[in-house]
Every structure is written in C-alpha cells, then in structure tokens.
Design a protein around this motif. Structure first.
Motif, PDB file in Angstrom:
ATOM      1  N   ARG A 131       4.568  35.101   5.972  1.00 60.63           N
ATOM      2  CA  ARG A 131       4.332  34.497   4.664  1.00 60.63           C
ATOM      3  C   ARG A 131       4.375  32.975   4.720  1.00 60.63           C
ATOM      4  NH1 ARG A 131       8.044  38.563   0.906  1.00 60.63           N
ATOM      5  NH2 ARG A 131       6.992  40.499   1.532  1.00 60.63           N
ATOM      6  N   CYS A 132       4.321  32.442   5.916  1.00 58.72           N
ATOM      7  CA  CYS A 132       4.353  30.999   6.129  1.00 58.72           C
ATOM      8  C   CYS A 132       2.933  30.476   6.299  1.00 58.72           C
ATOM      9  CB  CYS A 132       5.184  30.673   7.355  1.00 58.72           C
ATOM     10  SG  CYS A 132       5.159  28.916   7.817  1.00 58.72           S
ATOM     11  N   THR A 150       8.254  27.475   2.475  1.00 58.79           N
ATOM     12  CA  THR A 150       7.150  28.369   2.126  1.00 58.79           C
ATOM     13  C   THR A 150       7.040  28.490   0.609  1.00 58.79           C
ATOM     14  OG1 THR A 150       8.489  30.380   2.040  1.00 58.79           O
ATOM     15  CG2 THR A 150       7.675  29.697   4.218  1.00 58.79           C
ATOM     16  N   GLN A 151       6.118  29.321   0.169  1.00 56.90           N
ATOM     17  CA  GLN A 151       5.970  29.590  -1.258  1.00 56.90           C
ATOM     18  C   GLN A 151       6.880  30.724  -1.731  1.00 56.90           C
ATOM     19  OE1 GLN A 151       4.171  27.804  -3.607  1.00 56.90           O
ATOM     20  NE2 GLN A 151       4.206  26.431  -1.852  1.00 56.90           N
ATOM     21  N   GLU A 152       7.776  31.196  -0.866  1.00 53.04           N
ATOM     22  CA  GLU A 152       8.773  32.189  -1.263  1.00 53.04           C
ATOM     23  C   GLU A 152       9.910  31.505  -2.026  1.00 53.04           C
ATOM     24  OE1 GLU A 152       8.475  35.701  -0.534  1.00 53.04           O
ATOM     25  OE2 GLU A 152       6.479  34.840  -0.295  1.00 53.04           O
ATOM     26  N   PHE A 164      10.861  27.439  -5.495  1.00 56.77           N
ATOM     27  CA  PHE A 164      10.215  27.856  -4.260  1.00 56.77           C
ATOM     28  C   PHE A 164      10.637  26.968  -3.089  1.00 56.77           C
ATOM     29  CE2 PHE A 164       7.450  29.109  -7.777  1.00 56.77           C
ATOM     30  CZ  PHE A 164       7.370  30.465  -7.537  1.00 56.77           C
ATOM     31  N   GLY A 165      10.300  27.389  -1.891  1.00 52.50           N
ATOM     32  CA  GLY A 165      10.605  26.588  -0.708  1.00 52.50           C
ATOM     33  C   GLY A 165      11.538  27.241   0.282  1.00 52.50           C
TER      34      GLY A 165
END
Length: 292
Positions: free
Chosen positions: A286-287, A256-258, A245-246
């Motif tokens: 999504r941030c 981010t968690q993406e 992730f990151g």
C-alpha cells in the motif's frame, strides 16, 4: 487507546434516551427492522408517523427524481415526521445505489439513518452498506422473464415492470406473485413499440429484503453511536469523525495514505480525541513508493 463511554453491550447502563418516543416517517415498513434495534439498544420507542407520501421526495424507479443528497433527503424526512408528530426527536432513513467501492463490478447499497434531537441540538447518523439486490432485464420472451425473476429473488423480492425501456413513464410496481407478473409482462409488451418489457427489482424497503438487512445494520450503527457519550459533555454521538494519514511503510518508512490515527469528535461540543492506529506500519503493497 480511547474507551468510549456507555458501550451498547453493557446492559447495566441505561441510555439517556431510555423511555423516550421518537418519530419515524416511513410508508415502506422500515419500522419493522429499526424499532426492535433501538428498543433493545437505546431503550426508546419508535412512533410511526403517517400523513405524508415519502415517494414525493424521490423514487428509485426514476419517475420522481430525488433532490439533494442522500443525507439531505433523510434529514428532510426526519424533520417532516417531527413536525407531523409534534416531537423533538425524529429519525428517517434514506438509501442509495451505485457501484461497489472495492471492484466497481457489483451494485452496492448504502443506507443512512438520521437521528435528530432538537433538545440537545444534535444530529447523529447511522451508516451501513452491502451488496444490493438490484437486477434488470429487457426482453420480449416470457421464458427469459421467468429466468430473470428467479435470478432477482422473486417473489420474496418484488419487481417493477415497464414497457419498452428503463425510463418509460408507464410503470407497474410492487409485483410479488407470478400471476401479476405475467399479466404485467403481457401488458408491457403490448404497450411497447419494440414489443419488449423492462423488468427490474423493486428496491423500496418493504419490497426488498436484502435492502432491509442493510437498513437494520445502519440502525445498529446508529444505536452504537447513540450509546457512545462524549467524555466532556456526556452527549451521545461521540464517534470517529476523521483520519490522520501518513502511517509509515513497513519497508521504506515513507508515509503512506494509510491512517496513523483516528479523530473521535463530539457532535455537540466538538470535543475531540486523537486515537493512534493499532497498526504501527503500513504494508509495502500500500506504499506509493514501494508499490507505485
């Protein structure tokens, strides 16, 4: 970008399981959707195994609780089938039901098909999920019961009837015609202290076409994984196993968690390859900083 070996769309390449027989323990007709998929994509023959009541491992009607996880139950069934058939290759499937992962508002069906190869010492799992056909109704009215049955997809989808409430031990399963449903409804109401019948979908695979579709999709996922060979040891089952992730936010650049990469790993030798995400930035929505 990693190109996985032996893509199942390439008809010129033979599967390493071509000509093999694999044991499938089921009493609910799952071979009807699993066998054609594996015959076409993996070139193996599914050998239907009987001799054990798989309902003893747990039922969706709650009369026999399932012990262990969904994967453990599938693995146990596969092992039983292999033992009964004297085979080194075995498969079995197991389903579960719960709230959908997106809104939590709908019932969701997750299906797993476990492939065990004792010769190579590997296990490969096909997974699929989709909206479930699992409705229920408590009523004293036959008119309401009829409306419910249509909503639940009856008679294509089978029904279960109990007296009184959803956990009553008295039960009639596998109802697939109106005459039997009406008789079961009258029986349940007469047996219940509250005069009510509890109706719900029978989600055993042979009684639930919607679930069968998800099982077929899990079989296709399994076939794809079996045809993905490890670049190092050529074993089947080279697949995505983890994420890194990151992925940075497109607006502020904060991780981010993406996922910024996927890890593909061999189920036999543990060789792995890191595959960067095709997306270079995560949407600001999504941030956690830009959209807390």
């Amino acid at each position: 970008m990693l190109e996985l070996a032996s893509d199942d769309s390439d008809s010129t390449k033979k599967s390493i399981y071509s000509g093999s027989s694999i044991a499938l323990l089921t009493q609910h007709g799952k071979e009807k959707v699993i066998a054609p998929v594996l015959a076409a994509a993996v070139e193996c023959q599914v050998m239907l195994v009987s001799g054990f009541d798989t309902d003893q491992l747990g039922t969706f009607t709650r009369d026999i609780p399932r012990l262990g996880s969904q994967l453990e139950a599938a693995r146990k069934k596969a092992r039983m089938g292999m033992e009964l058939a004297g085979a080194s290759l075995g498969i079995a499937s197991e389903g579960s039901f719960g709230p959908d992962p997106y809104t939590g508002m709908f019932l969701w069906n997750v299906e797993m098909i476990v492939w065990i190869d004792d010769t190579l010492g590997i296990e490969v799992v096909g997974i699929a999920s989709g909206k479930a056909s699992l409705f229920h109704q408590l009523t004293t009215s036959w008119e309401e019961a009829e409306k419910f049955a249509y909503k639940a997809g009856f008679p294509e989808h089978g029904l279960v009837v109990r007296p009184q409430h959803q956990d009553d031990a008295r039960i009639r399963k596998g109802i697939t015609d109106w005459e039997t449903l009406h008789e079961a409804f009258q029986w349940a109401c007469s047996e219940a202290e509250n005069g009510s019948a509890f109706l719900e979908n029978d989600v055993r695979a042979h009684m639930n076409p919607t679930r069968m579709e998800v099982i077929a999709e899990a079989a296709r996922d399994l076939a794809h994984k079996l045809n993905a060979l490890c670049p190092s040891c050529s074993s089947p089952g080279f697949q995505m196993a983890d994420h890194i992730f990151g992925l940075p936010c497109e607006n502020c650049g904060i991780p981010t968690q993406e996922a910024r990469a996927d890890i593909h790993r061999c189920v036999r030798c543990s060789y792995e390859v890191t595959v960067p995400s095709l997306e270079k930035k995560a949407p600001a929505g999504r941030c956690g900083f830009c959209n807390p």
